[in-house]
Design an enzyme around this catalytic site. Sequence first.
Site, short mmCIF file in Angstrom:
data_model
loop_
_atom_site.label_atom_id
_atom_site.label_comp_id
_atom_site.label_asym_id
_atom_site.label_seq_id
_atom_site.Cartn_x
_atom_site.Cartn_y
_atom_site.Cartn_z
N TRP A 22 7.31 -3.63 1.20
CA TRP A 22 8.76 -3.46 0.96
C TRP A 22 9.08 -3.82 -0.50
O TRP A 22 9.74 -3.05 -1.21
CB TRP A 22 9.54 -4.36 1.94
N TYR A 58 11.88 1.96 1.85
CA TYR A 58 11.52 0.95 0.84
C TYR A 58 11.55 1.61 -0.54
O TYR A 58 10.57 2.20 -1.01
CB TYR A 58 10.14 0.34 1.12
N CYS A 208 8.50 -15.64 5.32
CA CYS A 208 9.96 -15.78 5.32
C CYS A 208 10.54 -15.44 3.94
O CYS A 208 11.23 -16.23 3.33
CB CYS A 208 10.37 -17.17 5.79
N LYS A 215 6.14 -22.00 -3.30
CA LYS A 215 6.38 -21.93 -4.75
C LYS A 215 7.85 -22.08 -5.12
O LYS A 215 8.20 -22.12 -6.29
CB LYS A 215 5.88 -20.58 -5.29
N ARG A 228 17.56 -11.80 -1.19
CA ARG A 228 17.70 -13.24 -0.99
C ARG A 228 19.03 -13.76 -1.54
O ARG A 228 19.46 -14.84 -1.18
CB ARG A 228 16.48 -13.95 -1.58
N GLY A 281 3.97 -9.76 2.65
CA GLY A 281 4.46 -8.95 1.54
C GLY A 281 4.03 -9.53 0.21
O GLY A 281 4.10 -10.74 0.00
N GLN A 287 -0.67 -12.81 -6.00
CA GLN A 287 0.00 -13.39 -4.82
C GLN A 287 -0.91 -13.37 -3.60
O GLN A 287 -0.65 -14.06 -2.62
CB GLN A 287 1.32 -12.66 -4.54
P1 NAP Z 1 7.22 -12.01 3.30
O1 NAP Z 1 5.85 -11.56 3.52
O2 NAP Z 1 7.71 -13.12 4.12
O3 NAP Z 1 7.50 -12.35 1.78
C1 NAP Z 1 7.11 -11.49 0.78
C2 NAP Z 1 7.53 -12.03 -0.58
O4 NAP Z 1 7.10 -13.37 -0.76
C3 NAP Z 1 6.86 -11.27 -1.70
O5 NAP Z 1 7.50 -10.05 -1.98
C4 NAP Z 1 6.95 -12.26 -2.84
O6 NAP Z 1 8.27 -12.19 -3.37
C5 NAP Z 1 6.73 -13.58 -2.11
N1 NAP Z 1 5.32 -13.99 -2.11
C6 NAP Z 1 4.28 -13.43 -1.46
N2 NAP Z 1 3.13 -14.07 -1.73
C7 NAP Z 1 3.45 -15.07 -2.57
C8 NAP Z 1 2.71 -16.07 -3.25
N3 NAP Z 1 1.38 -16.16 -3.09
N4 NAP Z 1 3.37 -16.93 -4.05
C9 NAP Z 1 4.71 -16.83 -4.23
N5 NAP Z 1 5.48 -15.89 -3.65
C10 NAP Z 1 4.85 -15.02 -2.83
O7 NAP Z 1 8.33 -10.89 3.57
P2 NAP Z 1 8.51 -9.37 3.64
O8 NAP Z 1 7.87 -8.62 2.51
O9 NAP Z 1 9.94 -9.24 3.90
O10 NAP Z 1 7.75 -8.97 4.96
C11 NAP Z 1 6.44 -8.49 4.94
C12 NAP Z 1 6.39 -7.01 5.25
O11 NAP Z 1 6.88 -6.77 6.59
C13 NAP Z 1 7.30 -6.11 4.38
O12 NAP Z 1 6.76 -5.89 3.10
C14 NAP Z 1 7.36 -4.90 5.26
O13 NAP Z 1 6.16 -4.16 5.19
C15 NAP Z 1 7.52 -5.54 6.65
N6 NAP Z 1 8.93 -5.73 7.04
C16 NAP Z 1 9.42 -4.96 8.06
C17 NAP Z 1 10.73 -5.07 8.46
C18 NAP Z 1 11.22 -4.22 9.61
O14 NAP Z 1 12.43 -4.15 9.86
N7 NAP Z 1 10.33 -3.57 10.32
C19 NAP Z 1 11.60 -6.00 7.86
C20 NAP Z 1 11.08 -6.79 6.84
C21 NAP Z 1 9.74 -6.65 6.45
P3 NAP Z 1 8.69 -12.62 -4.86
O15 NAP Z 1 7.53 -12.39 -5.73
O16 NAP Z 1 9.86 -11.77 -5.18
O17 NAP Z 1 9.13 -14.05 -4.71
#
Ligand code: NAP
Length: 334
Positions: A22, A58, A208, A215, A228, A281, A287
């Site tokens: 996303w 996305y 989340c 971080k 956010r 994500g 990351q």
């Molecule tokens: P997530 O995995 O909880 O968080 C992703 C974000 O966390 C990244 O974009 C990055 O943002 C940060 N991050 C990741 N690894 C990190 C690290 N090692 N250190 C620091 N920051 C880090 O959330 P998500 O992307 O919302 O959810 C994962 C996936 O689920 C999505 O990409 C999508 O494919 C899917 N999804 C589906 C739905 C649905 O309705 N079906 C809804 C939401 C998500 P920053 O770099 O900007 O801080």
Amino acid sequence: MVATTRIPGTDLQPTRIGLGTWAIGGWMWGGTDEGQSVRTVQSAVDRGISLVDTAPVYGMGTSERFVGEALRERRRREQVVLATKCGLNWSGTQPYRDARPERIRQEIDDSLQRLQTDVIDIEQVHWPDPNVPVEETAGALKDALQAGKIRAIGVSNFSPEQLDRFRKEAPLSVVQPPYNLFERGIENDVLPYVREQGLTTLTYGALCRGLLSGKMTADQTFEGDDLRNADPKFQAARFPQYVEAVNKLDAFAQERFGKRAIHLALAWVLAQPGVGVALWGARRPDQLDALADVDDITLTQDDLSEIDRIVADTVTDPVGPEFMAPPARDEKAA
Ligand code: NAP
């Protein structure tokens, strides 16, 4: 290496950690960078992650295009289970639910093109559409399955009642709900359902929205259209509570396992009965560095209880991910 899981009714056997894309679409994440996004997807595959989840909405096609570009080289497409979605439409950058059969058919053809592939491994309905009988949407996906355009059907953000109705019309393999240490609503309904029915979950938001990366600090700010800025977890009174909980979880992970909060957050999701794949994500290759240290954490019942205690004692005013739900077609702003 991360363990794998089998998607029921198919030969697909992805890793239990999948890459979420996303953020690389830019929309609702404060923008994107093409080169970095492509390298992130390639890095995930090269590190052994064999499921990539994307969606047309996305970045209004951007994420799918970058994923297609990334998988084109070095036969990476053959190494991954490619999951995308359908059932959302948009006007400008305003998304709305649209799971009419004609929209589903159009989206599948558009996704195949953007992803530069002949077949989509998992096609998921992104959100239930209150204006379209679920049977009609399911019928369109069943047709796509029979036509060989997709290999498996999934749905996202559906209740058990909606799952039951859908499954009467089309074979369902995958369910994609939100799930992480702070967002546990599905423990009351969807998780028991999928365990009983033998469906695979791709749970989303393992970190989340970055909170559980460990971080973030309480004075963190987010750029542009970053979701956010509107997420109630990241506002005034609550945000410091969540950050404090992550700091305590980090201390627990270090003391108990010699690991960090990010490893614990991913291992915790994977340890929950009913979870198939945890979607993580990322928008930069670095990351994903934590991947190597996730799979050797085994959580005992005592560990799980201690984690629950830390979260319950620290986050006194919890809130879920409901703010993300897009409007129906007849509710969207003109
Ligand atoms: P997530 O995995 O909880 O968080 C992703 C974000 O966390 C990244 O974009 C990055 O943002 C940060 N991050 C990741 N690894 C990190 C690290 N090692 N250190 C620091 N920051 C880090 O959330 P998500 O992307 O919302 O959810 C994962 C996936 O689920 C999505 O990409 C999508 O494919 C899917 N999804 C589906 C739905 C649905 O309705 N079906 C809804 C939401 C998500 P920053 O770099 O900007 O801080």
